[in-house]
Design a protein around this motif. Structure first.
Motif, mmCIF file in Angstrom:
data_model
loop_
_atom_site.group_PDB
_atom_site.id
_atom_site.type_symbol
_atom_site.label_atom_id
_atom_site.label_comp_id
_atom_site.label_asym_id
_atom_site.label_seq_id
_atom_site.Cartn_x
_atom_site.Cartn_y
_atom_site.Cartn_z
ATOM 1 N N SER A 90 0.905 -1.292 -0.101
ATOM 2 C CA SER A 90 -0.158 -0.042 0.002
ATOM 3 C C SER A 90 0.758 1.118 0.021
ATOM 4 O O SER A 90 0.647 2.319 -0.654
ATOM 5 N N ASP A 91 1.936 1.259 0.783
ATOM 6 C CA ASP A 91 2.932 2.331 0.714
ATOM 7 C C ASP A 91 3.617 2.734 -0.419
ATOM 8 O O ASP A 91 3.749 3.609 -0.866
ATOM 9 N N ILE A 92 4.065 1.559 -0.996
ATOM 10 C CA ILE A 92 4.502 1.368 -2.405
ATOM 11 C C ILE A 92 3.660 2.178 -3.533
ATOM 12 O O ILE A 92 3.958 3.111 -4.307
ATOM 13 N N ARG A 93 2.364 1.661 -3.511
ATOM 14 C CA ARG A 93 1.328 2.096 -4.568
ATOM 15 C C ARG A 93 1.292 3.725 -4.277
ATOM 16 O O ARG A 93 1.209 4.595 -5.130
ATOM 17 N N ASN A 94 1.254 4.295 -2.897
ATOM 18 C CA ASN A 94 0.802 5.528 -2.511
ATOM 19 C C ASN A 94 2.186 6.351 -3.016
ATOM 20 O O ASN A 94 1.988 7.408 -3.353
ATOM 21 N N GLN A 95 3.207 6.189 -2.731
ATOM 22 C CA GLN A 95 4.552 6.788 -2.917
ATOM 23 C C GLN A 95 4.997 6.931 -4.378
ATOM 24 O O GLN A 95 5.505 7.859 -4.747
ATOM 25 N N PHE A 96 4.840 5.689 -5.149
ATOM 26 C CA PHE A 96 5.475 5.713 -6.463
ATOM 27 C C PHE A 96 4.947 5.331 -7.281
ATOM 28 O O PHE A 96 5.440 5.336 -8.692
ATOM 29 N N ILE A 97 3.348 4.973 -7.459
ATOM 30 C CA ILE A 97 2.974 4.647 -8.632
ATOM 31 C C ILE A 97 1.412 5.165 -8.708
ATOM 32 O O ILE A 97 0.836 5.425 -7.648
ATOM 33 N N GLY A 98 1.376 5.965 -9.828
ATOM 34 C CA GLY A 98 -0.030 6.528 -10.107
ATOM 35 C C GLY A 98 -0.915 5.540 -11.181
ATOM 36 O O GLY A 98 -0.162 4.726 -11.911
ATOM 37 N N PHE A 99 -2.297 5.453 -11.016
ATOM 38 C CA PHE A 99 -3.145 4.628 -11.907
ATOM 39 C C PHE A 99 -4.104 5.500 -12.595
ATOM 40 O O PHE A 99 -4.605 6.448 -12.051
ATOM 41 N N VAL A 100 -4.333 5.169 -13.718
ATOM 42 C CA VAL A 100 -5.383 5.733 -14.693
ATOM 43 C C VAL A 100 -6.079 4.382 -15.359
ATOM 44 O O VAL A 100 -5.453 3.535 -15.748
ATOM 45 N N PHE A 101 -7.336 4.619 -15.146
ATOM 46 C CA PHE A 101 -8.182 3.503 -15.510
ATOM 47 C C PHE A 101 -9.249 3.941 -16.656
ATOM 48 O O PHE A 101 -9.576 5.203 -16.861
ATOM 49 N N GLN A 102 -9.808 2.917 -17.651
ATOM 50 C CA GLN A 102 -10.741 3.296 -18.551
ATOM 51 C C GLN A 102 -11.824 3.870 -18.081
ATOM 52 O O GLN A 102 -12.576 4.939 -18.923
ATOM 53 N N SER A 103 -12.523 3.670 -17.033
ATOM 54 C CA SER A 103 -13.942 4.267 -16.423
ATOM 55 C C SER A 103 -13.474 5.458 -15.475
ATOM 56 O O SER A 103 -14.379 5.822 -14.763
ATOM 57 N N SER A 173 6.898 7.883 -9.656
ATOM 58 C CA SER A 173 7.881 7.209 -10.532
ATOM 59 C C SER A 173 7.102 6.742 -11.896
ATOM 60 O O SER A 173 7.783 6.587 -12.917
ATOM 61 N N VAL A 174 6.141 5.858 -11.822
ATOM 62 C CA VAL A 174 5.423 4.993 -12.668
ATOM 63 C C VAL A 174 4.129 5.609 -12.863
ATOM 64 O O VAL A 174 3.409 5.456 -11.843
ATOM 65 N N LEU A 175 3.547 5.637 -13.996
ATOM 66 C CA LEU A 175 2.085 5.853 -14.419
ATOM 67 C C LEU A 175 1.767 4.404 -15.017
ATOM 68 O O LEU A 175 2.182 4.043 -15.979
ATOM 69 N N LEU A 176 0.662 3.958 -14.407
ATOM 70 C CA LEU A 176 0.075 2.474 -15.058
ATOM 71 C C LEU A 176 -1.328 2.937 -15.500
ATOM 72 O O LEU A 176 -2.039 3.532 -14.683
ATOM 73 N N ALA A 177 -1.595 2.441 -16.847
ATOM 74 C CA ALA A 177 -2.922 2.885 -17.353
ATOM 75 C C ALA A 177 -3.639 1.803 -18.029
ATOM 76 O O ALA A 177 -2.934 1.041 -18.858
ATOM 77 N N ASP A 178 -4.771 1.474 -17.638
ATOM 78 C CA ASP A 178 -5.309 0.329 -18.116
ATOM 79 C C ASP A 178 -6.570 0.653 -18.929
ATOM 80 O O ASP A 178 -7.647 1.151 -18.664
ATOM 81 N N GLU A 179 -6.275 0.241 -20.449
ATOM 82 C CA GLU A 179 -7.354 1.115 -21.294
ATOM 83 C C GLU A 179 -7.497 2.373 -21.150
ATOM 84 O O GLU A 179 -8.774 2.813 -21.044
ATOM 85 N N PRO A 180 -6.762 3.054 -21.267
ATOM 86 C CA PRO A 180 -6.951 4.570 -20.753
ATOM 87 C C PRO A 180 -7.762 5.203 -21.943
ATOM 88 O O PRO A 180 -8.408 6.534 -21.582
ATOM 89 N N THR A 181 -7.827 4.665 -23.135
ATOM 90 C CA THR A 181 -8.693 5.473 -24.346
ATOM 91 C C THR A 181 -10.061 4.624 -24.477
ATOM 92 O O THR A 181 -10.496 5.030 -25.326
#
Length: 245
Positions: A90-103, A173-181
């Motif tokens: 949870s700490d890793i996600r909060n500090q280092f990873i951004g998430f973008v989702f389809q919906s 540091s990292v942006l993860l996107a699941d079907e962003p468009t």
């Protein structure tokens, strides 16, 4: 936890070796990932593609520390994260990873500004500083005149840009996107890819996106083609990305 500074490309930022992920549905075992080896350098922009059921979302969940592999090793920066505790994940996600989702996943009762502030609340950042950072994130995506609008008052493309602002407000540091468009029309899709290119080229954010659209995948540096839970092919694209529009 140590993460490389942006611009340092000597070592892999994300490195997966022999990753498997198995689920049990009743008496049936489903092997979602079957020995995935994957390496992504700091500052890369990559796409993961494959047919339905190939393991794309499972792989993204492992990379994003939303799920842990059944076997194998995963290094993020210079740290092994495949066996850490839930609170550490949870700490890793909060500090280092951004998430973008389809919906988009925007809270309907909150304004764009309030939605972008949310990750900073979890970090314990106080109101004045939190608001300042959220405004800066929205203005960087040309949403300064929409920050007090509710999601229902925004177009699909604008909602996705708010979701991106929320993902980057903590300077990941990292942006993860699941079907962003996936939920956008073609014009809005191009605009979102232009935003991703800007984040990658100007801010040095490493971007990993899952997409089923070949035209969208072409905006990055590499395409990892997944089939039956394995990387079947790695396609290196032309280093000169499409011009930012």
């Amino acid at each position: 936890m140590t993460i490389f500074k942006r611009g340092e490309k000597e070592l892999a930022l994300i490195e997966l070796k022999n990753i498997t992920k198995c689920y049990k549905i009743g008496q049936i075992q489903v092997n979602a990932l079957n020995g995935v080896d994957l390496s992504i350098e700091n500052g890369e922009f990559v796409s993961i593609m494959g047919p339905s059921g190939s393991g794309k979302s499972t792989l993204l969940n492992v990379i994003g520390c939303l799920d842990q592999p059944t076997t194998g090793t995963y290094k993020l920066g210079d740290n092994n994260v495949e066996k850490v505790s839930d609170w550490q994940l949870s700490d890793i996600r909060n500090q280092f990873i951004g998430f973008v989702f389809q919906s988009f996943h925007l809270l309907p009762g909150l304004t764009a500004l309030e939605n972008v502030e949310l990750p900073l609340i979890y970090r314990g950042i106080l109101g004045k500083e939190r608001k300042k950072r959220a405004i800066e994130a929205l203005e960087s995506l040309d949403l300064g005149d929409r920050m007090h609008h509710l999601p229902t008052q925004l177009s699909g493309g604008q909602q996705q840009r708010v979701a991106i602002a929320r993902a980057i407000v903590g300077k990941p540091s990292v942006l993860l996107a699941d079907e962003p468009t996936g939920a956008l029309d073609s014009k809005s899709s191009v605009n979102i890819m232009s935003v991703f290119q800007k984040l990658n080229q100007e801010m040095g954010i490493t971007i990993v996106q899952v997409t089923h659209e070949e035209t969208i995948a072409q905006y990055g540096h590499k395409i990892f083609r997944l089939f039956d839970g394995k990387i079947e092919k790695i396609e290196v694209l032309n280093e000169s990305l499409k011009a930012i529009e």
